[in-house]
Design a protein around this motif. Structure first.
Motif, PDB file in Angstrom:
ATOM      1  N   GLN A  91     -66.754  -4.934  29.161  1.00  0.00           N
ATOM      2  CA  GLN A  91     -65.509  -4.199  28.941  1.00  0.00           C
ATOM      3  C   GLN A  91     -65.696  -2.736  29.297  1.00  0.00           C
ATOM      4  OE1 GLN A  91     -64.496  -3.456  24.714  1.00  0.00           O
ATOM      5  NE2 GLN A  91     -66.370  -4.586  24.220  1.00  0.00           N
ATOM      6  N   ILE A  92     -64.577  -2.050  29.525  1.00  0.00           N
ATOM      7  CA  ILE A  92     -64.589  -0.615  29.807  1.00  0.00           C
ATOM      8  C   ILE A  92     -64.752   0.137  28.497  1.00  0.00           C
ATOM      9  CG2 ILE A  92     -63.291   1.328  30.736  1.00  0.00           C
ATOM     10  CD1 ILE A  92     -61.739  -0.702  32.454  1.00  0.00           C
ATOM     11  N   LEU A  93     -65.719   1.038  28.443  1.00  0.00           N
ATOM     12  CA  LEU A  93     -65.860   1.898  27.270  1.00  0.00           C
ATOM     13  C   LEU A  93     -65.043   3.166  27.444  1.00  0.00           C
ATOM     14  CD1 LEU A  93     -67.083   2.656  24.550  1.00  0.00           C
ATOM     15  CD2 LEU A  93     -69.050   3.595  25.773  1.00  0.00           C
ATOM     16  N   LEU A  94     -65.304   3.923  28.521  1.00  0.00           N
ATOM     17  CA  LEU A  94     -64.584   5.181  28.702  1.00  0.00           C
ATOM     18  C   LEU A  94     -64.477   5.526  30.176  1.00  0.00           C
ATOM     19  CD1 LEU A  94     -66.543   7.868  29.467  1.00  0.00           C
ATOM     20  CD2 LEU A  94     -67.419   7.358  27.206  1.00  0.00           C
ATOM     21  N   ILE A  95     -63.510   6.392  30.459  1.00  0.00           N
ATOM     22  CA  ILE A  95     -63.295   6.926  31.809  1.00  0.00           C
ATOM     23  C   ILE A  95     -63.072   8.426  31.657  1.00  0.00           C
ATOM     24  CG2 ILE A  95     -61.871   6.832  33.896  1.00  0.00           C
ATOM     25  CD1 ILE A  95     -60.913   4.068  32.964  1.00  0.00           C
ATOM     26  N   GLU A  96     -63.765   9.214  32.470  1.00  0.00           N
ATOM     27  CA  GLU A  96     -63.558  10.658  32.436  1.00  0.00           C
ATOM     28  C   GLU A  96     -63.901  11.250  33.794  1.00  0.00           C
ATOM     29  OE1 GLU A  96     -66.067  12.280  29.419  1.00  0.00           O
ATOM     30  OE2 GLU A  96     -67.880  12.106  30.605  1.00  0.00           O
ATOM     31  N   VAL A  97     -63.480  12.482  34.000  1.00  0.00           N
ATOM     32  CA  VAL A  97     -63.715  13.133  35.278  1.00  0.00           C
ATOM     33  C   VAL A  97     -65.184  13.542  35.406  1.00  0.00           C
ATOM     34  CG1 VAL A  97     -63.307  15.543  34.611  1.00  0.00           C
ATOM     35  CG2 VAL A  97     -62.626  14.759  36.887  1.00  0.00           C
ATOM     36  N   ILE A  98     -65.685  13.555  36.629  1.00  0.00           N
ATOM     37  CA  ILE A  98     -66.984  14.155  36.932  1.00  0.00           C
ATOM     38  C   ILE A  98     -66.713  15.572  37.419  1.00  0.00           C
ATOM     39  CG2 ILE A  98     -69.003  14.078  38.441  1.00  0.00           C
ATOM     40  CD1 ILE A  98     -68.719  11.062  38.514  1.00  0.00           C
ATOM     41  N   GLN A  99     -67.401  16.533  36.826  1.00  0.00           N
ATOM     42  CA  GLN A  99     -67.149  17.916  37.196  1.00  0.00           C
ATOM     43  C   GLN A  99     -67.553  18.179  38.649  1.00  0.00           C
ATOM     44  OE1 GLN A  99     -65.527  20.377  35.340  1.00  0.00           O
ATOM     45  NE2 GLN A  99     -65.060  18.465  34.275  1.00  0.00           N
ATOM     46  N   PRO A 100     -66.759  18.970  39.375  1.00  0.00           N
ATOM     47  CA  PRO A 100     -67.077  19.248  40.778  1.00  0.00           C
ATOM     48  C   PRO A 100     -68.341  20.081  40.905  1.00  0.00           C
ATOM     49  CG  PRO A 100     -65.316  20.689  40.025  1.00  0.00           C
ATOM     50  CD  PRO A 100     -65.557  19.694  38.921  1.00  0.00           C
ATOM     51  N   ASN A 101     -68.988  20.013  42.057  1.00  0.00           N
ATOM     52  CA  ASN A 101     -70.109  20.913  42.328  1.00  0.00           C
ATOM     53  C   ASN A 101     -69.628  22.354  42.208  1.00  0.00           C
ATOM     54  OD1 ASN A 101     -71.834  18.803  42.772  1.00  0.00           O
ATOM     55  ND2 ASN A 101     -71.677  18.883  45.002  1.00  0.00           N
ATOM     56  N   LYS A 102     -70.476  23.191  41.658  1.00  0.00           N
ATOM     57  CA  LYS A 102     -70.074  24.573  41.386  1.00  0.00           C
ATOM     58  C   LYS A 102     -69.692  25.310  42.667  1.00  0.00           C
ATOM     59  CE  LYS A 102     -71.709  28.862  39.250  1.00  0.00           C
ATOM     60  NZ  LYS A 102     -72.820  29.527  38.517  1.00  0.00           N
ATOM     61  N   THR A 103     -70.445  25.098  43.724  1.00  0.00           N
ATOM     62  CA  THR A 103     -70.143  25.793  44.988  1.00  0.00           C
ATOM     63  C   THR A 103     -68.731  25.464  45.458  1.00  0.00           C
ATOM     64  OG1 THR A 103     -72.477  25.764  45.605  1.00  0.00           O
ATOM     65  CG2 THR A 103     -70.886  26.159  47.366  1.00  0.00           C
ATOM     66  N   ASP A 104     -68.373  24.183  45.383  1.00  0.00           N
ATOM     67  CA  ASP A 104     -67.040  23.775  45.813  1.00  0.00           C
ATOM     68  C   ASP A 104     -65.967  24.382  44.921  1.00  0.00           C
ATOM     69  OD1 ASP A 104     -68.270  22.222  47.744  1.00  0.00           O
ATOM     70  OD2 ASP A 104     -68.201  20.381  46.540  1.00  0.00           O
ATOM     71  N   ALA A 105     -66.216  24.400  43.618  1.00  0.00           N
ATOM     72  CA  ALA A 105     -65.227  24.960  42.693  1.00  0.00           C
ATOM     73  C   ALA A 105     -65.042  26.458  42.919  1.00  0.00           C
ATOM     74  CB  ALA A 105     -65.657  24.691  41.251  1.00  0.00           C
ATOM     75  N   LEU A 106     -66.149  27.202  43.103  1.00  0.00           N
ATOM     76  CA  LEU A 106     -66.046  28.641  43.316  1.00  0.00           C
ATOM     77  C   LEU A 106     -65.355  28.968  44.638  1.00  0.00           C
ATOM     78  CD1 LEU A 106     -69.460  30.028  41.995  1.00  0.00           C
ATOM     79  CD2 LEU A 106     -67.220  30.086  40.880  1.00  0.00           C
ATOM     80  N   ASN A 107     -65.628  28.176  45.662  1.00  0.00           N
ATOM     81  CA  ASN A 107     -64.952  28.397  46.943  1.00  0.00           C
ATOM     82  C   ASN A 107     -63.449  28.240  46.787  1.00  0.00           C
ATOM     83  OD1 ASN A 107     -67.291  28.943  48.366  1.00  0.00           O
ATOM     84  ND2 ASN A 107     -67.567  26.847  49.077  1.00  0.00           N
ATOM     85  N   ASP A 352     -64.997  29.365  34.161  1.00  0.00           N
ATOM     86  CA  ASP A 352     -64.559  30.507  34.981  1.00  0.00           C
ATOM     87  C   ASP A 352     -64.024  31.639  34.105  1.00  0.00           C
ATOM     88  OD1 ASP A 352     -64.284  31.721  37.509  1.00  0.00           O
ATOM     89  OD2 ASP A 352     -62.140  31.261  37.554  1.00  0.00           O
ATOM     90  N   ILE A 353     -64.853  32.053  33.142  1.00  0.00           N
ATOM     91  CA  ILE A 353     -64.459  33.142  32.245  1.00  0.00           C
ATOM     92  C   ILE A 353     -64.636  34.463  32.981  1.00  0.00           C
ATOM     93  CG2 ILE A 353     -64.903  34.281  30.054  1.00  0.00           C
ATOM     94  CD1 ILE A 353     -66.110  31.648  29.045  1.00  0.00           C
ATOM     95  N   LYS A 354     -63.549  35.190  33.106  1.00  0.00           N
ATOM     96  CA  LYS A 354     -63.571  36.512  33.740  1.00  0.00           C
ATOM     97  C   LYS A 354     -63.103  37.553  32.740  1.00  0.00           C
ATOM     98  CE  LYS A 354     -62.827  35.331  38.637  1.00  0.00           C
ATOM     99  NZ  LYS A 354     -62.845  33.853  38.593  1.00  0.00           N
ATOM    100  N   PHE A 355     -63.621  38.776  32.913  1.00  0.00           N
ATOM    101  CA  PHE A 355     -63.166  39.907  32.107  1.00  0.00           C
ATOM    102  C   PHE A 355     -62.797  41.035  33.055  1.00  0.00           C
ATOM    103  CE2 PHE A 355     -63.917  43.712  29.352  1.00  0.00           C
ATOM    104  CZ  PHE A 355     -62.908  43.449  28.441  1.00  0.00           C
ATOM    105  N   ASN A 356     -61.561  41.453  32.971  1.00  0.00           N
ATOM    106  CA  ASN A 356     -61.018  42.464  33.889  1.00  0.00           C
ATOM    107  C   ASN A 356     -61.272  42.089  35.345  1.00  0.00           C
ATOM    108  OD1 ASN A 356     -60.019  44.016  31.781  1.00  0.00           O
ATOM    109  ND2 ASN A 356     -61.840  45.302  31.647  1.00  0.00           N
ATOM    110  N   GLY A 357     -61.103  40.805  35.630  1.00  0.00           N
ATOM    111  CA  GLY A 357     -61.190  40.310  37.001  1.00  0.00           C
ATOM    112  C   GLY A 357     -62.594  40.033  37.497  1.00  0.00           C
TER     113      GLY A 357
END
Length: 784
Positions: A91-107, A352-357
């Motif tokens: 049976q299926i226990l759980l489904i969740e997202v896999i976090q993207p590679n950081k380089t791809d997310a920052l780009n 992606d916590i930013k402070f004053n940009g």
């Protein structure tokens, strides 16, 4: 560490009830509805929008439903719907997202690419095969299309495997066998405990257990007995002092049998030996541990006379000063910007916590929560919990407005995908602004006084893992400081008190007629992927050291001068660190290539925060129970090179195979160079908990708190809170004091409704199905 021989003695020290948590049950879909006590929104206001799509967000209900359909089309998985599945089904226990590679997310966040391709993690409870397993798969790309594929999920696990063995796949059969076993010894339980098992009595006996020996083909557990209390949840205070060892070595229940029994500090080889001893003259019984008003968390009597007047409360007459895009879970406040996401394992994580940009932290979130006990009985002596195994995100509680958070807070839902359904936990996250009872700045002189209010933003959630409620705070201050804080309350996991004077107070203290406290360590691991003014950072140890020097201006008659100075040392290799004695070192993550206006390298200091004492690490060396499943707990913090293949310090399935876990954190620390690299810091919060009479019935949060702060260190040119704080400067002369306010002040009285002070709680829990959820999941386990 541990031998790699074929056989290992493993004290996993878990409750079988908790392992039952992992495999079953699967909750029904709960409809998303806004609670009636929440304030209405101004529909005419321009909605606040995130500048970007939240690429960290969990799967939508539609994405999860499409994945379920895709999985059931894969006949090789041999899936059964969770509502129909038994002990021998997949049976299926759980489904969740896999976090993207950081380089791809920052780009993407920088605007130079499209959003990263989404992939999902799926955990299958595979019980239709000879060896039962929990198996991880990755599915993508999403949305489901012709090119979507299902592959083993291995890249993020240091073991190189995608699965762990399930030592207890036979949940329903074990429950029935246990009931039968208990009924067969009802003569013993009536005589020694004053009660016996009644399957229809919710207040009857309830066994729990820990695994004491686990090898493929051999499974031995020690079980103990408690009185159930499904309404108050006090079973961990109602230990009964009788223990039985059980052999569960095969999946065939006809081979299961009870072995040794332990009662009143005496070990018996069999149940027959215990019965024989009970009939001998001079057999000594332990005292009874009975329920009563002493286990109730509140007292509805009149109490102290000043209790008749309600206490001060918080109000927000002019509305919130933070902005939230609820769809994208994006928050903006006083220069801070951040994304939120939730995971079934660990609750709320920030990105992606930013402070004053400017970038500060790319990822900040819980990894695992450990509690490790010590004691002198067969269960407490090897008891430990890894709470991520029980899905702390899934166990997030609906928050009580006006109590868990101010009535004016913004309340948000969280959702998870278990089995084939999406589960929504309404109002399980709150965000609010709060003004502390002390200023952020003040100074007095003969002619002037200036003082600034200390206002901060809190993102909060509560996870209730059986007996403990953990309150998690991410706190943001006006100067750019970020604090991570936990508080704990709930019923202690107590031990039975036999009156044994040989080791009196060695593991805890007597706290009731037949109850003792049980010493334990709480260690909660967090990840902080710092990007201080960019991704290239260096950890610097700034030591405050004594020194003896001669200065040219010193009088020759006084000799050398004893003083102190600062010494900087770069942390050049991956390593673990402990908080320095006498706070004699500061740990600062600096960007060696970025300086402030004064030419100083910009950084953020990591330091113990506003909890009770410094955060701790695990007392026990090379824990027999933990094996290699939680090596992050051996030191206070770790500084490592960030890798996409090391996204988490733990796996929610580590608990099931501690000697060869899916994620062995010790493999992360491999002596790599980390000067001016992308660094991640794994740090621990927690406390050495030695419960005492004041922990009965509930541990209090102000004495069970721990935190770490990330504080700007030469990051700015000057204190940035001068532009965001609000306060007053009093210019004083002989005739009149002139107040000069900075920031807007209240110019007229506030008009408040009763619900601003005391929200209507008559609808609490009804929109999210909390009542049935609590009764289903937080009971004593498979033997209840």
């Amino acid at each position: 560490m541990f031998s790699t021989a074929k056989k290992h003695w493993v004290l996993i020290s878990a409750s079988i009830a908790f392992i039952f948590f992992v495999a079953t049950p699967i909750l029904p879909f709960i409809k998303h509805a806004r609670a009636s006590w929440l304030p209405s929104r101004d529909d005419d206001a321009t909605p606040f929008r995130s500048p970007k799509v939240n690429v960290f967000a969990d799967l939508s209900t539609k994405e999860a439903e499409d994945i379920v359909d895709f999985l059931f089309q894969k006949t090789n998985l041999n899936l059964t719907k969770s509502s129909l599945a038994g002990d021998n089904d997949n049976q299926i226990l759980l489904i969740e997202v896999i976090q993207p590679n950081k380089t791809d997310a920052l780009n993407y966040l920088a605007g130079s690419s499209d959003p990263p391709t989404r992939w999902a993690r799926v955990v299958i409870v595979q019980s239709a095969t000879e060896e039962a397993q929990f198996v991880n798969y990755r599915i993508g790309p999403l949305p489901i299309r012709e090119t979507t594929e299902i592959l083993p999920l291995e890249f993020c696990y240091s073991s190189g495997r995608s699965y762990v063995r399930n030592p207890l796949p036979f949940q329903e059969e074990l429950r029935l066998w246990s009931i039968n076993m208990l009924m067969n010894v009802s003569d013993i339980t009536r005589e020694l405990l004053g009660t016996s098992l009644n399957p229809v009595d919710p207040n009857g006996l309830s066994p729990g257990a820990r695994i004491s020996y686990d090898e493929k083909g051999t499974l031995i557990v020690w079980a103990d007995f408690s009185l159930s209390n499904p309404t108050g949840g006090t079973s961990t205070l109602l230990k009964q002092g009788l223990y039985v060892q059980i052999d569960l070595s095969t999946r065939d229940s006809s081979n299961w049998r009870s072995l040794q029994w332990y009662y009143n500090n005496i070990l018996y080889d069999s149940v027959d030996d215990l019965r024989k001893a009970m009939k001998t003259p001079g057999f000594k019984k332990s005292p009874l541990n009975t329920d009563g008003r002493w286990t109730e968390t509140v007292d509805f009597s009149e109490g102290h006379h000043d209790r008749n007047k309600p206490p001060p409360t918080n109000v927000q007459p002019m509305g919130g000063r933070y902005q939230i895009d609820e769809k994208e879970k994006f928050v903006s406040w006083m220069g801070f910007e951040l994304f939120m996401r939730t995971s079934s394992d660990t609750g709320v994580t920030l990105h992606d916590i930013k402070f004053n940009g400017e970038s500060v932290i790319y990822e900040l979130g819980l990894q695992e929560a450990l509690s490790h006990y010590a004691g002198d009985d067969p269960t407490q002596g090897g008891l430990e919990f890894l709470d991520g195994t029980f899905y702390m995100g899934r166990l997030m509680s609906e928050l009580v407005p006006g109590y868990d958070c101010p009535a004016y807070a913004t309340y948000l839902p969280s959702s998870y995908h278990f089995g084939e359904d999406t589960q929504v936990r309404e109002n399980s996250i709150c965000i609010f602004e709060h003004t502390a009872d002390y200023p952020i700045q003040r100074h007095s002189s003969a002619t002037r006084v200036s003082v600034s209010r200390n206002t901060y933003l809190v993102v909060r959630f509560v996870s209730t893992v059986w007996n403990y409620d953990y309150t998690f705070d991410y706190i943001f201050y006006l100067d750019g400081t970020i604090e991570v804080k936990i508080r704990a309350s709930g019923f202690i996991f107590a031990a039975f008190w036999t009156g044994n004077e040989a080791n009196e107070d060695e593991y805890g203290f007597r706290v009731h007629d037949a109850l003792a406290s049980s010493m334990h360590d709480h260690v909660l691991n967090f990840k902080a992927d710092l990007d201080v003014a960019g991704t290239d950072n260096t950890m610097v140890r700034l030591a405050i050291e004594p020194i003896t020097l001669e200065y040219p201006w010193d009088d020759v008659r006084t000799g050398p001068r004893n003083t102190m100075h600062l010494v900087q040392r770069l942390v050049e290799k991956e390593t673990g660190l402990d908080w320095a004695r006498n706070s004699g070192e500061m740990y600062i993550v600096m960007n060696q290539n970025k300086t402030n206006e004064w030419g100083e390298k910009r950084g953020y200091r990591i330091q113990p925060g506003s909890g009770v004492g410094s955060p701790i690490h695990l007392t026990i060396f090379n824990s027999t129970a933990l094996g290699k499943s939680a090596s992050w707990a051996s030191q206070d913090l770790w500084v490592l090179k960030r890798k996409d293949t090391e996204p988490k310090s733990a796996s929610s399935l580590n608990y099931l195979d501690p000697l060869d876990p899916l994620v062995d954190f010790s493999k992360f620390v491999d002596d790599e160079d980390i000067v001016q690299d992308d660094l991640v810091v794994f740090f621990n919060l927690g406390m050495h908990h030695v419960p005492h009479s004041g922990d009965i019935p509930n541990t209090l949060m102000h004495t069970a708190a721990s935190s770490v702060m990330f504080t700007p260190f030469n990051f700015h040119d000057r204190d940035p809170s001068r532009l965001t704080s609000q306060g007053v400067q009093l210019d004083i002369n002989s005739k009149k004091t002139k107040p000069r306010y900075f920031g807007r002040t209240y110019v007229e009285g506030a008009k408040l409704k009763k619900t601003d002070l005391e929200p209507d709680l008559t609808k609490f829990g009804l929109s999210s199905g909390n009542v049935s959820w609590v009764s289903n999941l937080l009971g004593p386990g498979p033997w209840a």
